[in-house]
Design a protein around this motif. Structure first.
Motif, PDB file in Angstrom:
ATOM      1  N   SER A  48       5.970 -47.771 -31.554  1.00 29.29           N
ATOM      2  CA  SER A  48       5.897 -47.004 -32.842  1.00 29.29           C
ATOM      3  C   SER A  48       6.762 -47.409 -33.962  1.00 29.29           C
ATOM      4  O   SER A  48       6.559 -46.910 -35.034  1.00 29.29           O
ATOM      5  N   ALA A  97       6.610 -49.325 -39.177  1.00 28.99           N
ATOM      6  CA  ALA A  97       6.182 -47.984 -38.491  1.00 28.99           C
ATOM      7  C   ALA A  97       4.977 -47.241 -39.177  1.00 28.99           C
ATOM      8  O   ALA A  97       4.063 -47.001 -38.370  1.00 28.99           O
ATOM      9  N   ALA A 119       1.168 -46.419 -37.579  1.00 30.85           N
ATOM     10  CA  ALA A 119       0.543 -45.049 -37.603  1.00 30.85           C
ATOM     11  C   ALA A 119      -0.988 -45.341 -38.324  1.00 30.85           C
ATOM     12  O   ALA A 119      -2.000 -44.618 -37.803  1.00 30.85           O
ATOM     13  N   ALA A 120      -1.067 -45.974 -39.369  1.00 28.15           N
ATOM     14  CA  ALA A 120      -2.182 -46.091 -40.313  1.00 28.15           C
ATOM     15  C   ALA A 120      -3.266 -46.873 -39.161  1.00 28.15           C
ATOM     16  O   ALA A 120      -4.729 -46.681 -39.611  1.00 28.15           O
ATOM     17  N   PHE A 134      -0.141 -42.765 -32.315  1.00 28.63           N
ATOM     18  CA  PHE A 134       0.745 -41.660 -32.692  1.00 28.63           C
ATOM     19  C   PHE A 134       1.564 -41.515 -31.569  1.00 28.63           C
ATOM     20  O   PHE A 134       1.293 -41.511 -30.674  1.00 28.63           O
ATOM     21  N   LEU A 135       2.996 -41.036 -31.953  1.00 21.11           N
ATOM     22  CA  LEU A 135       3.903 -40.763 -30.878  1.00 21.11           C
ATOM     23  C   LEU A 135       3.998 -39.298 -31.118  1.00 21.11           C
ATOM     24  O   LEU A 135       4.659 -38.674 -32.095  1.00 21.11           O
ATOM     25  N   ALA A 136       3.826 -38.462 -30.188  1.00 24.55           N
ATOM     26  CA  ALA A 136       4.521 -37.061 -30.088  1.00 24.55           C
ATOM     27  C   ALA A 136       5.979 -36.986 -29.551  1.00 24.55           C
ATOM     28  O   ALA A 136       6.028 -37.381 -28.340  1.00 24.55           O
ATOM     29  N   PHE A 137       6.798 -36.921 -30.434  1.00 26.43           N
ATOM     30  CA  PHE A 137       8.185 -36.997 -29.860  1.00 26.43           C
ATOM     31  C   PHE A 137       8.700 -36.315 -29.085  1.00 26.43           C
ATOM     32  O   PHE A 137       8.457 -34.962 -28.727  1.00 26.43           O
ATOM     33  N   GLU A 151       3.934 -30.935 -32.935  1.00 25.16           N
ATOM     34  CA  GLU A 151       3.657 -32.272 -32.703  1.00 25.16           C
ATOM     35  C   GLU A 151       2.089 -32.425 -32.553  1.00 25.16           C
ATOM     36  O   GLU A 151       1.585 -33.454 -32.849  1.00 25.16           O
ATOM     37  N   GLN A 181       0.252 -32.035 -35.772  1.00 25.36           N
ATOM     38  CA  GLN A 181       0.026 -33.254 -36.504  1.00 25.36           C
ATOM     39  C   GLN A 181      -0.818 -34.305 -35.836  1.00 25.36           C
ATOM     40  O   GLN A 181      -1.536 -34.843 -36.560  1.00 25.36           O
ATOM     41  N   LEU A 214      -3.994 -35.819 -37.542  1.00 22.02           N
ATOM     42  CA  LEU A 214      -4.044 -37.124 -38.097  1.00 22.02           C
ATOM     43  C   LEU A 214      -5.206 -38.065 -37.287  1.00 22.02           C
ATOM     44  O   LEU A 214      -5.434 -39.289 -37.630  1.00 22.02           O
ATOM     45  N   PHE A 219      12.276 -42.612 -39.900  1.00 21.49           N
ATOM     46  CA  PHE A 219      11.510 -42.940 -38.972  1.00 21.49           C
ATOM     47  C   PHE A 219      10.390 -41.705 -38.627  1.00 21.49           C
ATOM     48  O   PHE A 219       9.338 -42.011 -38.407  1.00 21.49           O
ATOM     49  N   TYR A 220      10.662 -40.609 -38.595  1.00 24.57           N
ATOM     50  CA  TYR A 220       9.903 -39.654 -38.037  1.00 24.57           C
ATOM     51  C   TYR A 220       8.763 -39.503 -39.024  1.00 24.57           C
ATOM     52  O   TYR A 220       7.553 -39.594 -38.938  1.00 24.57           O
ATOM     53  N   ARG A 229       8.061 -41.914 -41.325  1.00 30.41           N
ATOM     54  CA  ARG A 229       7.132 -43.134 -41.252  1.00 30.41           C
ATOM     55  C   ARG A 229       5.982 -43.319 -40.048  1.00 30.41           C
ATOM     56  O   ARG A 229       5.064 -43.685 -40.143  1.00 30.41           O
ATOM     57  N   ALA A 230       6.495 -42.657 -38.892  1.00 27.30           N
ATOM     58  CA  ALA A 230       5.710 -42.738 -37.774  1.00 27.30           C
ATOM     59  C   ALA A 230       4.418 -41.833 -38.045  1.00 27.30           C
ATOM     60  O   ALA A 230       3.530 -42.141 -37.116  1.00 27.30           O
ATOM     61  N   ARG A 231       4.607 -41.173 -39.108  1.00 28.36           N
ATOM     62  CA  ARG A 231       3.314 -40.242 -39.485  1.00 28.36           C
ATOM     63  C   ARG A 231       2.645 -41.009 -40.266  1.00 28.36           C
ATOM     64  O   ARG A 231       1.607 -40.352 -41.069  1.00 28.36           O
ATOM     65  N   GLY A 232       2.984 -42.048 -40.649  1.00 30.17           N
ATOM     66  CA  GLY A 232       2.329 -43.020 -41.688  1.00 30.17           C
ATOM     67  C   GLY A 232       2.752 -42.883 -43.217  1.00 30.17           C
ATOM     68  O   GLY A 232       2.087 -43.312 -44.190  1.00 30.17           O
TER      69      GLY A 232
END
Ligand SMILES: Nc1ncnc2c1ncn2[C@@H]1O[C@H](COP(=O)(O)OP(=O)(O)O)[C@@H](O)[C@H]1O
Ligand SMILES: [Mg+2]
Lengths: 251, 439
Positions: free
Chosen positions: A50, A74, A78-79, A83-86, A157, A160, A164, B388-389, B391-394
């Protein structure tokens, strides 16, 4: 969907190799699980995919629908639908959860050439998705993840993820620290997103989650490599015998 | 004898400060005024002459070099032409304008508002404003102990104009003072006086860079149960120099809330001196400062708790980049008998690169045994995990950074009670950030 080829990764700051040749392919529509002892590199893999800073890819490749992931920022990944669920969702004091969600949704719409969502459409959208995950208005108003319980963070998470609508979802220990009810909510959330095209990579220690989210394949990761792959029965074997046997047989 | 040597050194340091003052005063004359004003001015001048102007070695000026504020004339300061809509424009308010320290009647509303008496200091000669003579320079004088504030005394002596506002009831709309800057060499002194009678309420809005160099004092007496809200945006002119001081005295169960947004400015020293003399009063002073490049911003706060169960909060946030410097000196003094004091002080800086600098000196001095006081001062960079969090969401990097800067400043912004005003301040901040994208 996701293709990882001979991926080698070390830390930027110190000369420490963490991923030592990961090979993995998750086809569209499938759910794959990764299990493995602590410290084997599972989270690192999710971060590198990611786009987190601090890692250096020394060899190998990773693509999403044929697109080279590793050369993207990053936000571009995403675009592109990743997707990363942390494992540890980050708390952001001062940024309201709602503002965060709206900014994220609109950023991705913009990157995909779509119009921004109007405030009222967004509100309807977020309310509907939040309701399924039993996330109340109060949680939407609070700063991102601040003061959330472990379960609330994980549900946030999944919220989101639901909003998305990514193509490829990586869930890093989303089940850790969840009670039975929260586990059900989270898995229902994931299952609701299974549409035959979207793919999932689920990192977990427990069969429990895989009872709810049936995987198509299970991979065992140890010491920076996938050392064994198989069907759902592999997760059951781990559940019963731990990793010792597998580690011994592949050593 | 070492004692004598020390005494001599002190005397010579003082005489140097007095020399600097003499240079400053060489071309200045006390403004004309009525008897009461003239008395006050003469008194201030005498006090000032005993102090001299601050020296770089003075403890209170450790972080901020006083030269620009001391010099006989200001450094030339270009006038900045903002592309933004005028601030507070959508708010129904009484508008008063000063241009380079000179009252601009054609741009100002009539100085009439229900529940308020408004006069101008410049007209004090012709009017006997009895309440003003009991206040003008009085709070400033009190504020000189235990720390000298020579520029404030200089102001009391030489302020050419300012507003004398007495509030007797609940006022329907805010009083908004705009300080426009048009001359590159103007040196302006304004002194505002505010008296809120018991139970009265007023919101004071202030904005603008005012002059090439601005020296402004505000004295506020907040009567029992009265409420004072203050929101100020110091203009965006890059080269301006400013010394401002607020002196407030709070009666029982009164409220004082002040917020300042500072964007740009080569030199800004904002002092705030608050004395809590009535029980159960509440004082909040907050600020957000944004600096990029040649920027020095100093918040110096002194809050004295001299009554029971009073609460004070200081929340200061500074966003600094490209060599900008932020400083903070904040003190909470809790006097004997000021039991159940609740004092809170926070000063934080967000350093957007490693050329920016933040210096802080938080102080507590407590002589009562049943109090809760805390202070914290931090300096840090953008949190990489948060970045980062997002940006990781776009969210792209610039937007994510701006969001985190706004988040950093949020705690100070929250000190603004009125949502519309808070929104106006946030928009200014956001505009400032957007203009710096990629810079
Ligand atoms: N930023 C880092 N600095 C130092 N060590 C790290 C860093 N990131 C990961 N590691 C190390 O890399 C190994 C793999 O960690 P991680 O990917 O978190 O494993 P897992 O998620 O499988 O438990 C561990 O030994 C961990 O300590
Ligand atoms: Mg992990």
């Amino acid at each position: 969907m996701l293709k990882i080829n001979n991926l080698h990764v070390q830390l930027e700051e110190e000369d420490k190799q963490i991923l030592k040749g990961v090979d993995l392919e998750v086809p569209a529509g499938e759910v794959h699980a990764i299990m493995g002892p602590n410290g084997s590199g599972k989270s690192t893999l999710s971060y590198v995919l990611s786009g987190k800073d601090g890692y250096e890819v020394t060899e190998g490749s990773a693509t999403l629908e044929g697109q080279d992931l590793l050369s993207l920022e990053a936000e571009e990944r995403a675009a592109a639908g990743l997707f990363l669920a942390f494992q540890y969702p980050v708390e952001i004091p001062g940024v309201g959860n709602m503002t965060f969600l709206r900014t994220a949704v609109n950023a991705q719409r913009k990157a995909r050439g779509q119009d921004e969502m109007s405030a009222s459409d967004f509100l309807k959208f977020v309310r509907a998705k939040a309701k399924d995950l039993k996330i109340d208005a109060e949680m939407l108003k609070r700063p991102v993840n601040v003061g959330f319980s472990g379960g609330e963070k994980k549900r946030n998470e999944i919220l989101q993820m639901a909003m998305l609508e990514p193509k490829m979802c990586i869930l890093d220990e989303t089940d850790s620290g969840l009670d039975v009810d929260a586990m059900k909510l989270v898995s229902d959330g994931v299952n609701a997103l299974r549409d035959g095209k979207r793919a999932f990579l689920v990192i977990t220690h427990y069969q429990r989650l895989l009872d709810h989210i049936q995987p198509d394949a299970v991979h065992i990761m140890a010491n920076g490599r996938i050392i064994k792959s198989g069907g759902p029965e592999l997760a059951l074997e781990v559940e019963h015998n731990g990793y010792a046997d597998i580690l011994a047989e592949t050593a | 004898m070492p004692g004598v040597a020390k005494g001599t050194a002190r005397a010579s340091a003082l005489s140097k400060k007095q020399d600097v003052l003499a240079e400053r005063l060489a071309a200045m004359t006390l403004p004309e005024g009525g008897v009461w004003a003239t008395e006050r001015r003469k008194d201030a001048l005498a006090r000032l002459q005993a102090m001299g102007l601050p020296a770089p070695r003075d403890e209170y000026w450790r972080f901020t070099r006083p030269q620009l504020l001391n010099a006989p004339a200001p450094e030339r300061a270009a006038v900045f032409h903002a592309d933004e809509a005028p601030i507070f424009d959508e708010i129904d308010r009484l508008r008063i304008v000063f241009v380079d320290g000179v009252f601009a009647p054609e741009e100002s509303d009539d100085l009439a508002l229900e529940g308020v008496e408004i006069e101008r200091l410049a007209e004090a000669a012709t009017k006997d404003i009895h309440w003003a003579k009991e206040l003008y320079g009085v709070l400033e004088t009190r504020g000189q102990d235990p720390v000298e504030r020579p520029h404030a005394a200089l102001n009391t002596a030489f302020a050419t104009d300012g507003l004398l506002i007495r509030v007797t009831g609940k006022v329907t709309k805010p009083v908004h003072v705009t300080y426009r800057h048009e001359s590159e060499t103007s040196d302006a002194y304004l002194h505002n006086l505010l008296k809120l009678e018991a139970g009265a309420e007023l919101t004071l809005l202030e904005n603008g860079p005012a002059a090439a160099r601005f020296n402004k004092v505000l004295e506020v007496e907040v009567g029992d149960g009265a409420r004072f809200h203050h929101v100020r945006a110091q203009g965006r002119d890059h080269e301006r120099q400013a010394f401002t001081a607020m002196f407030a005295r709070l009666g029982a169960e009164s409220l004082f809330k002040s917020f300042t947004l500072t964007a740009n400015g080569r030199m800004t020293r904002n002092e705030c001196v608050i004395e809590m003399t009535g029980d159960d009063a509440s004082a909040h002073v907050a600020g957000a400062a944004l600096g990029h490049g040649d920027f020095h911003h100093d918040d110096t706060v002194f809050i004295t708790h001299d009554a029971e169960r009073c609460e004070s909060r200081q929340v200061f946030k500074k966003v600094l980049r490209k060599g900008a410097v932020g400083t903070f000196q904040g003190k909470i003094l809790v006097k004997r008998g000021a039991q159940k004091t609740d004092g809170y002080q926070k000063s934080q800086s967000l350093l957007l690169d490693d050329t920016a600098n933040f210096l802080a000196k938080p102080e507590l001095e407590i002589y009562a045994d049943d109090v809760a006081c805390s202070h914290g001062s931090t300096s840090g960079a953008i949190d990489e995990d948060m970045l980062f969090y997002l940006r990781a969401r776009g969210v792209d990097k610039d937007t994510a950074m701006d969001l985190l800067v706004l988040a950093f400043v949020a705690e100070a912004m929250e000190e603004i009670e009125d949502e519309g005003l808070a929104q106006a301040m946030t928009e200014r901040l956001d505009g400032w950030l957007q203009r710096r994208r990629g810079a």
